[in-house]
Write a protein that holds these residues in place. Structure first.
Motif, PDB file in Angstrom:
ATOM      1  N   ASN A 124      18.746   5.710  -2.195  1.00 25.22           N
ATOM      2  CA  ASN A 124      17.308   5.273  -3.141  1.00 25.22           C
ATOM      3  C   ASN A 124      16.497   6.357  -3.837  1.00 25.22           C
ATOM      4  OD1 ASN A 124      16.732   7.210  -0.508  1.00 25.22           O
ATOM      5  ND2 ASN A 124      15.693   6.134  -0.004  1.00 25.22           N
ATOM      6  N   THR A 152       9.925  11.465  -1.333  1.00 26.01           N
ATOM      7  CA  THR A 152       9.745  10.525  -2.381  1.00 26.01           C
ATOM      8  C   THR A 152       8.747  10.992  -3.456  1.00 26.01           C
ATOM      9  OG1 THR A 152       9.111   8.743  -1.737  1.00 26.01           O
ATOM     10  CG2 THR A 152      11.306   8.660  -1.185  1.00 26.01           C
ATOM     11  N   ARG A 155       6.792   6.931  -5.689  1.00 28.87           N
ATOM     12  CA  ARG A 155       7.207   5.410  -4.948  1.00 28.87           C
ATOM     13  C   ARG A 155       6.081   4.412  -3.970  1.00 28.87           C
ATOM     14  NH1 ARG A 155      13.021   5.572  -2.925  1.00 28.87           N
ATOM     15  NH2 ARG A 155      12.842   3.640  -3.253  1.00 28.87           N
ATOM     16  N   THR A 159       8.447   1.126   1.165  1.00 30.87           N
ATOM     17  CA  THR A 159       9.559   1.250   1.151  1.00 30.87           C
ATOM     18  C   THR A 159      10.017   2.829   2.656  1.00 30.87           C
ATOM     19  OG1 THR A 159       9.441   3.326  -0.089  1.00 30.87           O
ATOM     20  CG2 THR A 159      10.538   1.501  -1.284  1.00 30.87           C
TER      21      THR A 159
END
Length: 270
Positions: A124, A152, A155, A159
């Motif tokens: 991902n 992350t 983003r 998610t």
């Protein structure tokens, strides 16, 4: 500033995280255990969904712009002093589930402490660190711990739930009751400190009905821990339940105020 480092130390201890090249000897620190209130959730995915909605609601109430998130898992695997090959197998099982590529390994083979870890990139796009550590103190059988961190940047928060659920399910196959902390980071263009920063933090607490447990408030950093029954997980700090931590810190380099919201505790520096 001393208080800020104290809170940062608590976060590292609670998560049991070790970075590549700088392994933290976990046996010299007590990891905070995450307890859970009885909830209607019937499986780990329902619990993750509840806690994900909880931390997102708190962050969004501040009006800050999200820049990324971190999901951090800590687990005790067994009461054995595991070999380096055994630790590598643990790490590889997680690596396969998360489909981590471009892996860089670090191992440490000592008389009483073994350590195996890798850094890489998940399918991902998240940066992943997987660490298995085992230590044998004098007169004990030993213990083996597993820590996994997915981070992350740039983003959306849409998610977060999937990343959290995947990590929780992956680790649960190896060790029961993984201790998971999650942090959303972002920023606001306003420069804040003191009373203004504390009022800002109160927005995050009020959105989920959280009551302040303890914290600090200076011109440089404001960090408040709180508890709400809206989320099932919590840790104990000075005998009080805690499942939310909100911190704001002015970033002079980027000329903005950084905002972090985590449950049950922040595991990122600020």
């Amino acid at each position: 500033m001393r208080k800020r480092w104290l809170w940062m130390g608590m976060a590292v201890v609670a998560a049991g995280w070790m970075t590549l090249g700088a392994p933290m000897p976990w046996a010299r620190a007590a990891a905070a255990q995450v307890s859970r209130e009885p909830v209607t959730a019937t499986d780990i995915n329902d619990t993750v969904r509840i806690e994900c909605e909880y931390v997102q609601k708190s962050f969004l109430a501040t009006g800050a712009t999200a820049t990324g998130y971190t999901v951090h898992s800590w687990s005790q695997v067994n009461d054995k002093f595991s070999s380096i090959p055994a630790l590598r197998q643990l790490v590889e099982r997680v690596q396969q589930d998360l489909r981590v590529q471009n892996a860089k390994w670090v191992t440490q083979d000592g008389a009483t402490e073994h350590y195996a870890a890798l850094e890489g990139t998940a399918a991902n796009g998240a940066d992943v660190t997987i660490t298995a550590s085992s230590l044998q103190a004098s007169g004990t059988a030993g213990q083996t711990l597993l820590a996994v961190r997915e981070a992350t940047s740039n983003r959306g928060l849409d998610t977060l739930s999937d990343t959290w659920q995947q990590l929780a399910n992956t680790v649960a196959k190896i060790a029961p009751s993984p201790q998971i902390s999650t942090c959303i980071d972002g920023f606001t263009s306003a420069r804040m400190g003191g009373v203004q920063a504390e009022k800002f933090v109160q927005k995050a607490l009020a959105a989920v009905g959280a009551k302040r447990v303890e914290g600090i408030n200076t011109d440089l950093v404001t960090s408040i821990s709180a508890y709400s029954s809206a989320a099932p997980g919590y840790i104990l700090t000075n005998g009080q339940k805690m499942n939310l931590q909100v911190a704001v810190h002015y970033d002079a380099y980027h000329q903005r105020t950084n905002v972090l919201v985590g449950t049950p505790i922040l595991t990122e520096t600020y």
